[in-house]
Design a protein around this motif. Structure first.
Motif, PDB file in Angstrom:
ATOM      1  N   MET A  34       0.446  -1.500  -0.102  1.00  0.00           N
ATOM      2  CA  MET A  34      -0.222  -0.183  -0.243  1.00  0.00           C
ATOM      3  C   MET A  34       0.933   1.187   0.024  1.00  0.00           C
ATOM      4  O   MET A  34       2.014   1.163   0.346  1.00  0.00           O
ATOM      5  N   GLY A  35       0.571   2.146  -0.718  1.00  0.00           N
ATOM      6  CA  GLY A  35       0.820   3.438  -0.512  1.00  0.00           C
ATOM      7  C   GLY A  35       0.580   4.822  -0.360  1.00  0.00           C
ATOM      8  O   GLY A  35      -1.103   4.572  -0.596  1.00  0.00           O
ATOM      9  N   TRP A  36       0.504   5.637   0.434  1.00  0.00           N
ATOM     10  CA  TRP A  36      -0.066   7.486   0.133  1.00  0.00           C
ATOM     11  C   TRP A  36       0.725   8.009  -0.999  1.00  0.00           C
ATOM     12  O   TRP A  36       1.811   7.973  -0.576  1.00  0.00           O
ATOM     13  N   PHE A  37      -0.185   8.488  -1.781  1.00  0.00           N
ATOM     14  CA  PHE A  37       0.574   9.614  -2.818  1.00  0.00           C
ATOM     15  C   PHE A  37      -0.587  11.442  -2.517  1.00  0.00           C
ATOM     16  O   PHE A  37      -1.299  10.915  -2.070  1.00  0.00           O
ATOM     17  N   GLU A  46       2.714  12.953  -6.501  1.00  0.00           N
ATOM     18  CA  GLU A  46       4.098  12.543  -5.427  1.00  0.00           C
ATOM     19  C   GLU A  46       3.701  11.540  -4.354  1.00  0.00           C
ATOM     20  O   GLU A  46       2.797  11.567  -3.757  1.00  0.00           O
ATOM     21  N   PHE A  47       4.795  10.592  -4.965  1.00  0.00           N
ATOM     22  CA  PHE A  47       4.536   9.600  -3.902  1.00  0.00           C
ATOM     23  C   PHE A  47       4.958  10.711  -2.471  1.00  0.00           C
ATOM     24  O   PHE A  47       5.522  11.308  -1.837  1.00  0.00           O
ATOM     25  N   VAL A  48       4.991   9.802  -1.931  1.00  0.00           N
ATOM     26  CA  VAL A  48       4.518  10.287   0.178  1.00  0.00           C
ATOM     27  C   VAL A  48       4.903   9.286   1.078  1.00  0.00           C
ATOM     28  O   VAL A  48       6.076   9.202   2.006  1.00  0.00           O
ATOM     29  N   ALA A  49       4.543   7.924   0.586  1.00  0.00           N
ATOM     30  CA  ALA A  49       4.496   6.794   1.649  1.00  0.00           C
ATOM     31  C   ALA A  49       4.522   5.672   1.202  1.00  0.00           C
ATOM     32  O   ALA A  49       3.606   5.042   0.669  1.00  0.00           O
ATOM     33  N   ARG A  50       5.203   4.214   1.637  1.00  0.00           N
ATOM     34  CA  ARG A  50       4.686   3.354   1.297  1.00  0.00           C
ATOM     35  C   ARG A  50       4.934   2.356   1.991  1.00  0.00           C
ATOM     36  O   ARG A  50       5.865   2.618   2.718  1.00  0.00           O
ATOM     37  N   ILE A  51       3.864   0.630   2.412  1.00  0.00           N
ATOM     38  CA  ILE A  51       4.237   0.138   3.474  1.00  0.00           C
ATOM     39  C   ILE A  51       4.394  -1.829   3.029  1.00  0.00           C
ATOM     40  O   ILE A  51       3.294  -1.345   1.774  1.00  0.00           O
ATOM     41  N   SER A  52       4.729  -2.389   2.754  1.00  0.00           N
ATOM     42  CA  SER A  52       4.519  -3.934   2.322  1.00  0.00           C
ATOM     43  C   SER A  52       3.864  -4.887   2.776  1.00  0.00           C
ATOM     44  O   SER A  52       3.123  -4.132   3.986  1.00  0.00           O
ATOM     45  N   TRP A  53       3.257  -6.123   2.471  1.00  0.00           N
ATOM     46  CA  TRP A  53       2.212  -5.971   2.156  1.00  0.00           C
ATOM     47  C   TRP A  53       1.781  -6.826   4.340  1.00  0.00           C
ATOM     48  O   TRP A  53       1.214  -6.697   4.642  1.00  0.00           O
ATOM     49  N   VAL A  93      -4.696  16.883  -2.052  1.00  0.00           N
ATOM     50  CA  VAL A  93      -4.897  15.679  -1.737  1.00  0.00           C
ATOM     51  C   VAL A  93      -4.360  14.222  -1.422  1.00  0.00           C
ATOM     52  O   VAL A  93      -3.575  14.112  -2.452  1.00  0.00           O
ATOM     53  N   TYR A  94      -5.391  13.894  -0.659  1.00  0.00           N
ATOM     54  CA  TYR A  94      -4.178  12.234  -0.071  1.00  0.00           C
ATOM     55  C   TYR A  94      -4.845  11.125  -1.377  1.00  0.00           C
ATOM     56  O   TYR A  94      -5.872  11.561  -0.395  1.00  0.00           O
ATOM     57  N   TYR A  95      -4.356  10.724  -1.873  1.00  0.00           N
ATOM     58  CA  TYR A  95      -4.283   9.263  -2.391  1.00  0.00           C
ATOM     59  C   TYR A  95      -4.146   8.208  -1.330  1.00  0.00           C
ATOM     60  O   TYR A  95      -2.322   8.253  -1.182  1.00  0.00           O
ATOM     61  N   CYS A  96      -4.569   6.973  -0.775  1.00  0.00           N
ATOM     62  CA  CYS A  96      -4.376   6.217  -1.479  1.00  0.00           C
ATOM     63  C   CYS A  96      -4.739   4.588  -2.061  1.00  0.00           C
ATOM     64  O   CYS A  96      -5.129   5.024  -2.920  1.00  0.00           O
ATOM     65  N   ALA A  97      -3.455   3.550  -2.265  1.00  0.00           N
ATOM     66  CA  ALA A  97      -3.460   2.491  -3.313  1.00  0.00           C
ATOM     67  C   ALA A  97      -2.370   1.563  -2.918  1.00  0.00           C
ATOM     68  O   ALA A  97      -2.416   1.765  -1.984  1.00  0.00           O
ATOM     69  N   ALA A  98      -3.529   1.138  -3.775  1.00  0.00           N
ATOM     70  CA  ALA A  98      -2.915  -0.632  -3.357  1.00  0.00           C
ATOM     71  C   ALA A  98      -1.857  -0.646  -4.788  1.00  0.00           C
ATOM     72  O   ALA A  98      -2.094  -0.879  -5.704  1.00  0.00           O
ATOM     73  N   ALA A  99      -0.817  -2.224  -4.535  1.00  0.00           N
ATOM     74  CA  ALA A  99       0.156  -2.437  -5.402  1.00  0.00           C
ATOM     75  C   ALA A  99       0.534  -4.138  -5.187  1.00  0.00           C
ATOM     76  O   ALA A  99       0.646  -4.296  -4.585  1.00  0.00           O
TER      77      ALA A  99
END
Length: 122
Positions: A34-37, A46-53, A93-99
Motif C-alpha cells: 500500500m502507498g500514500w500519494f 507525488e509519492f508520500v509513503a509506502r508499506i509492504s503487505w 489531496v491525499y490518495y491511498c493506493a494498492a499494488a
C-alpha cells in the motif's frame, strides 16, 4: 478489485496532526502493498509513503520523513497515515493506493481511492 476509501482529512493549523485512514474491501488487501500519494493544486501527484503487505517494510519521501508514519492493520483491512508537525506545504489531496509490486512509482499501483483533502493553514 480492491475498492479503497480514504477518510480523516480536514483543516489543521501548522504544527498540528491528522491521521488518515484508507479502508479496503475484498479479501486481497492483506496481500497488497500500500502507498500514500498526494497532489497539490497545479502540481503533479507525488509519492508520500509506502508499506509492504506484511507491514515490515516502510519507506518515506524525504519531505515527510520523521513527521509521517504509515502503518496497516490487515485484520481491519485498513492502512493509516499519521501526519505530525504539519506544514502549509503538506496541503494536498491525499490518495491511498494498492499494488502487487512494492514501489514508490504511482504507475505501479493498480487501485486508487478517491482522495481526501488535507489543508494546513499557516
Amino acid at each position: 478489485q480492491v475498492p479503497l476509501v480514504e477518510s480523516g482529512g480536514g483543516l489543521v493549523q501548522a504544527g498540528g496532526s491528522l491521521r488518515l485512514s484508507c479502508a479496503a474491501s475484498g479479501r486481497t488487501f492483506s496481500s497488497k502493498h500500500m502507498g500514500w500519494f498526494r497532489q497539490a493544486p497545479g502540481k503533479e501527484r507525488e509519492f508520500v509513503a509506502r508499506i509492504s503487505w506484511s507491514g515490515i517494510s516502510t519507506y518515506y519521501a524525504d519531505s515527510v520523513k520523521g513527521r509521517f508514519t504509515i502503518s496497516r492493520d490487515n485484520a481491519k483491512n485498513t492502512v493509516y497515515l499519521q501526519m505530525n508537525s504539519l506544514r502549509p506545504e503538506d496541503t494536498a489531496v491525499y490518495y491511498c493506493a494498492a499494488a502487487t509490486r512494492l514501489s514508490s512509482y504511482d504507475s505501479q499501483y493498480d487501485y486508487w481511492g478517491q482522495g481526501t483533502q488535507v489543508t494546513v493553514s499557516s
